[in-house]
Design a protein around this motif. Structure first.
Motif, mmCIF file in Angstrom:
data_model
loop_
_atom_site.group_PDB
_atom_site.id
_atom_site.type_symbol
_atom_site.label_atom_id
_atom_site.label_comp_id
_atom_site.label_asym_id
_atom_site.label_seq_id
_atom_site.Cartn_x
_atom_site.Cartn_y
_atom_site.Cartn_z
ATOM 1 N N VAL A 96 4.942 3.114 -4.022
ATOM 2 C CA VAL A 96 3.537 3.061 -4.429
ATOM 3 C C VAL A 96 2.922 4.441 -4.214
ATOM 4 C CG1 VAL A 96 1.298 1.962 -4.082
ATOM 5 C CG2 VAL A 96 3.405 0.629 -3.800
ATOM 6 N N MET A 97 2.330 4.987 -5.287
ATOM 7 C CA MET A 97 1.787 6.342 -5.236
ATOM 8 C C MET A 97 0.296 6.318 -4.914
ATOM 9 S SD MET A 97 4.444 8.038 -5.859
ATOM 10 C CE MET A 97 6.057 7.726 -6.560
ATOM 11 N N PRO A 98 -0.147 7.196 -4.050
ATOM 12 C CA PRO A 98 -1.582 7.224 -3.730
ATOM 13 C C PRO A 98 -2.433 7.723 -4.885
ATOM 14 C CG PRO A 98 -0.470 9.082 -2.706
ATOM 15 C CD PRO A 98 0.608 8.212 -3.290
ATOM 16 N N THR A 99 -1.801 8.399 -5.851
ATOM 17 C CA THR A 99 -2.559 9.022 -6.935
ATOM 18 C C THR A 99 -2.644 8.165 -8.183
ATOM 19 O OG1 THR A 99 -0.525 10.158 -7.584
ATOM 20 C CG2 THR A 99 -2.068 11.360 -6.172
ATOM 21 N N LEU A 158 0.837 -1.200 0.000
ATOM 22 C CA LEU A 158 0.000 0.000 0.000
ATOM 23 C C LEU A 158 0.872 1.249 0.000
ATOM 24 C CD1 LEU A 158 -2.664 -0.906 2.739
ATOM 25 C CD2 LEU A 158 -2.604 -1.591 0.330
ATOM 26 N N ALA A 159 0.342 2.316 -0.593
ATOM 27 C CA ALA A 159 0.997 3.619 -0.446
ATOM 28 C C ALA A 159 0.928 4.037 1.016
ATOM 29 C CB ALA A 159 0.307 4.659 -1.322
ATOM 30 N N GLY A 212 -3.733 3.138 -5.301
ATOM 31 C CA GLY A 212 -2.793 3.329 -4.199
ATOM 32 C C GLY A 212 -2.415 2.023 -3.530
ATOM 33 N N ALA A 213 -2.732 0.903 -4.176
ATOM 34 C CA ALA A 213 -2.377 -0.420 -3.656
ATOM 35 C C ALA A 213 -1.884 -1.272 -4.814
ATOM 36 C CB ALA A 213 -3.580 -1.076 -2.988
ATOM 37 N N VAL A 214 -0.877 -2.099 -4.546
ATOM 38 C CA VAL A 214 -0.247 -2.920 -5.579
ATOM 39 C C VAL A 214 -0.252 -4.372 -5.134
ATOM 40 C CG1 VAL A 214 1.959 -3.436 -6.705
ATOM 41 C CG2 VAL A 214 1.223 -1.064 -6.441
#
Length: 851
Positions: A327-330, A260-261, A334-336
């Motif tokens: 991991v970017m929230p935008t 997660l971001a 925002g989750a990988v």
């Protein structure tokens, strides 16, 4: 007369004001008969113009002069992108008000344009920092606000501590502020945004219809960043659903952990109590890095386990949940879902943190790698393995079949996401258009009524890096709705808002009721040809396209793209000198590659001309020594206009020598041409060659202006014709009618490049109408081919003769061979020799081998 010297100063002083006085560059936008909207990207008046800047505008002036002679009503305006950080920072360095610095530079630039012989429709001049312009920039903001395309939210933003303002993601280059080079900080602030993401699909799709360079289209495609894939729903042990976007849903069976971001909304809920302190420290550390830094592939892959797990929806296996700053929230959700066997970034992270690697895609040769022996991820598409019911699915079908399976099982769905983010327009600086919003305790957010625009920028002493919030009393106002006490918004707009619609205002620059007249802009736009630097390929061009589409949807314009054709000129580079102790040096501070201040050896390199690198060349110096026409000619001749080129003093002198030769060639012929009338009708071989060369040259120059804009090769063709004319008049009995026709057309085709010299020679030829009232010369296609062609004849590898033969003979190898052997000059060369072999290349040459 023949000895009269070429005096560019006298000539240019005589003609410099002529074209403006005659009004050749003014146009009636209400009644065009053959319209063409040509536009140079308007400049920042944040400094003086050097010869590198001149390339853009000299190209434009040459094109406009050509179009004018071709019979077009050309709209060719000029204005000034006057707000923003460049002007404000320059003013701070000099301790003056940005208004003074801006208008001083505008005055200097206008003088420089005049010196170059560059003309515009100055009655349409606009300046974005004047109230009569930014009133309508504020109107544009209100229209976007009314339609839901402008909104305010709290967001993590890039803040430059040196410039004291927020930066859009696009203005962070290489992890630094593009204006001052300072690494920005991440801050949470309430900011205004334009909803450009609502137009992502159209911005991408409509690129196909534009006559733009492919590399510019590709840059916009990459920035918009459309990604197709699937949203997959994982479920945490707590029961919370975690949505993950992936472009490779076929690798889902190999997902061995989630990331997660740090900013993800579920981080607090999913963090185990014993890990909260450590997780909070990590989140604060991540918040100090910019998105650019976090996305860097060279940055170490740091992260923390939250102490909780989620279920892989296709295997049912619990997998650990981590946070990581890459991991970017935008982007996406925002989750990988991390699949280390098939994603290189995930692979590096797994190896760094001891996480499992599971192979679920076969290698291209069908083998299945041992995870323990892998040195990197297997990222290619391939046959699915160890993938439950989809095992054995070929790589070409894997993604589509996996998405269908996820939708059947209701654990995922087909999804498209974009890299593009909404346009952050708030700036915390003084020198910009104030945002027309008021905050009332009773009424909330209240837009300033249109009839009260503009919200004026306060005229106060400038004290350096300040914003409107620093000006006492500026924010105090009354609510337009209830009349109670209220506060103004104290941000100004990004200067790219000013430049996102200026091309519309040029059509109706003095209109006071509306920003532009819809009927008129629909008549003139899209811009037929837009010329400027490739550095604007993303920001300015993308924003302008968005605003145009928004205005179209709101019913204000009838077109959806602002610029039909785009040409991006290359930069002018020059030697730069850098001393290890004193930094960048002016050329006069260097002697024998050593710094004159300290004696240390300097490093040399070639860069685009820049005041910061002190490698600029001042136009005034070149014009004083050689004249404006010489600078214009060299600027256009030194290389393809779309390529970077290197400024050279030798090149300038070469252009000067050509203009001298051309001057003396034409002036020397004037006595013989006086009273000559009529067109040539009979030609000797030399005259035939010159006639053919004339028409070929006119054809070449015309086509380069109309199609490829290879103005350097157009000038080369003109130079060749001038040389051919010189050889013809020196070769014996020249036909004065032919000479006059060639001189006349030569002056005309040279005039867009060197207008001063051309107008002077045109006048001396006794022509009644000025050049810009004279049609562009036409060419005869038959004459370009020629009734006869000249074929070189080689004897033992060296050209020893040239023969003129009819076109049909030149195209027949047998006839061409016979004609060459029968030519008197060739026979003289062959006398007493044995011909061993003859090779005739149709239309090209004849090669004879003798012994």
């Amino acid at each position: 007369m023949k000895g009269e010297p070429y005096d560019p100063k006298a000539i240019e002083d005589r003609w410099r004001g002529f074209w403006r006085e005659k009004g050749y560059f003014r146009v009636d936008t209400a009644r065009p008969t053959n319209k063409f909207y040509y536009l140079n990207m308007f400049p920042y008046p944040s400094g003086y113009l050097h010869v590198g800047h001149g390339r853009n505008y000299i190209i434009g002036d040459a094109i406009v002069r050509f179009l004018r002679m071709r019979g077009y009503d050309v709209l060719n305006p000029m204005g000034w992108d006057a707000f923003g950080l460049p002007a404000e920072n320059a003013a701070i360095e000099r301790g003056i008000h940005p208004r003074q610095w801006t208008f001083d530079n505008i005055a200097y630039a206008k003088d420089q344009f005049h010196a170059w012989g560059i003309e515009y429709d100055w009655e349409r001049e606009i300046t974005t920092c004047l109230p009569d312009y930014y009133r309508w920039t504020q109107w544009l903001f209100l229209k976007l606000y009314e339609s839901g395309l402008a909104y305010k939210k709290r967001a993590a933003v890039n803040y430059c501590p040196s410039c004291h303002t927020v930066l859009a993601n696009e203005q962070v280059v290489g992890g630094e502020c593009e204006r001052c080079g300072t690494p920005p900080e991440q801050r949470d602030l309430d900011q205004w945004f334009f909803r450009i993401t609502a137009y992502a699909d159209r911005l991408l799709a409509d690129l196909a219809d534009l006559e733009w360079p492919e590399h510019v289209k590709k840059m916009q495609e990459n920035w918009i960043g459309r990604s197709e894939g699937a949203t997959v729903i994982f479920r945490a042990a707590s029961g919370d659903p975690i949505e993950v976007f992936t472009t490779r849903p076929d690798t889902l069976w190999g997902a061995t952990f989630l990331v997660l971001a740090p900013e993800h909304s579920l981080v607090d809920r999913l963090t185990a109590p014993n890990r909260r302190a450590e997780v909070e420290r990590y989140r604060k550390e991540a918040a100090r890095a910019t998105e650019v830094e976090r996305a860097s592939t060279e940055r170490p892959k740091t992260g923390l386990f939250l102490g909780s797990h989620a279920l892989n929806p296709v295997t049912g296996e619990p997998i650990p949940i981590w946070i990581a700053d890459y991991v970017m929230p935008t982007y996406g959700t925002g989750a990988v879902m991390a699949v280390p066997a098939h994603d290189e970034r995930d692979f590096q992270f797994a190896r760094a943190h001891g996480l499992p690697v599971r192979v679920v895609i076969a290698a291209p040769d069908g083998s299945i790698p041992d995870p323990g022996e892998m040195n990197g991820a297997l990222v290619e598409l391939g046959t699915m393995v160890s993938s439950g019911p989809l095992t054995g699915t070929p790589g070409g079908e894997a993604i589509a079949r996996t998405i269908a399976y996820l939708e059947e099982q209701r654990i995922g769905r087909r999804t498209v996401v974009y890299r593009l983010r909404d346009w952050l327009i708030s700036r915390q600086r003084y020198w910009g258009a104030p945002i027309p919003i008021v905050y009332c305790g009773r009424c909330g957010v209240v837009p300033v009524p249109e009839e009260e625009l503009p919200v004026l920028l306060p005229d106060v002493p400038f004290i350096g890096k300040m914003g409107l919030a620093d000006i006492p009393g500026y924010a105090d106002t009354v609510c337009p709705r209830c009349g109670g006490k209220a506060k103004r918004d104290t941000d100004t707009m990004d200067t790219f808002v000013d430049s996102s619609w200026y091309f519309l205002r040029f059509v109706s620059p003095h209109e006071e009721r509306v920003p532009f007249v819809t009927e008129d802009v629909n008549r003139w736009l899209p811009v037929d040809l837009y010329v400027g630097g490739v550095e604007h390929a993303i920001l300015h061009l993308l924003y302008s396209r968005f605003i145009t589409k928004a205005l179209h949807d709101l019913g204000y314009v009838g077109f959806t793209e602002p610029f039909k054709r785009l040409f991006t000129q290359g930069m002018v580079c020059h030697t730069a000198y850098k001393c290890p102790e004193h930094g960048w040096l002016y050329p006069k501070e260097v002697d024998s590659l050593r710094c004159t201040k300290c004696g240390r050896e300097v490093a040399t390199s070639y860069f685009a001309m820049s005041k910061s690198r002190r490698n600029i060349v001042e136009p005034s110096d070149i014009i004083a020594r050689y004249g404006a026409d010489t600078e214009r000619l060299y600027t256009l001749f030194m290389g393809p206009p779309d390529r970077d080129i290197e400024w050279s003093e030798d090149g300038i002198r070469g252009a000067w020598r050509f203009l001298n030769r051309f001057w003396h060639l034409v002036v020397g012929q004037l006595p013989d041409l006086a009273g000559v009338e009529g067109e040539p009708d009979r030609f000797d071989p030399a005259g035939r060659r010159l006639w053919q060369k004339l028409h070929a040259t006119v054809k070449k120059v015309t086509e380069e202006f109309e199609e490829g804009l290879g103005l350097n090769t157009a000038i080369a063709a003109v130079m060749e014709l001038a040389n051919e004319l010189g050889a013809y008049v020196e070769g014996g009995e020249a036909d004065p009618r032919l000479v006059r026709r060639v001189v006349r057309d030569l002056v005309l085709v040279l005039s867009p490049f060197t207008p001063f010299l051309a107008e002077e020679l045109w006048h001396r030829l006794g022509e009644k109408q000025p050049i810009l009232e004279t049609p562009w010369p036409a060419y005869d296609p038959a004459a370009v081919v020629g009734e006869e062609v000249e074929i070189p004849v080689q004897i033992n590898g060296k050209v020893r003769a040239r023969v003129c033969v009819p076109v049909p003979v030149a195209s027949d190898p047998h006839a061409l061979q016979e004609a060459a052997l029968a030519a008197r000059e060739v026979q003289g060369r062959l006398e007493g020799k044995e011909v061993v072999r003859v090779i005739a290349v149709p239309g090209k040459l004849v090669s004879i081998v003798v012994r």
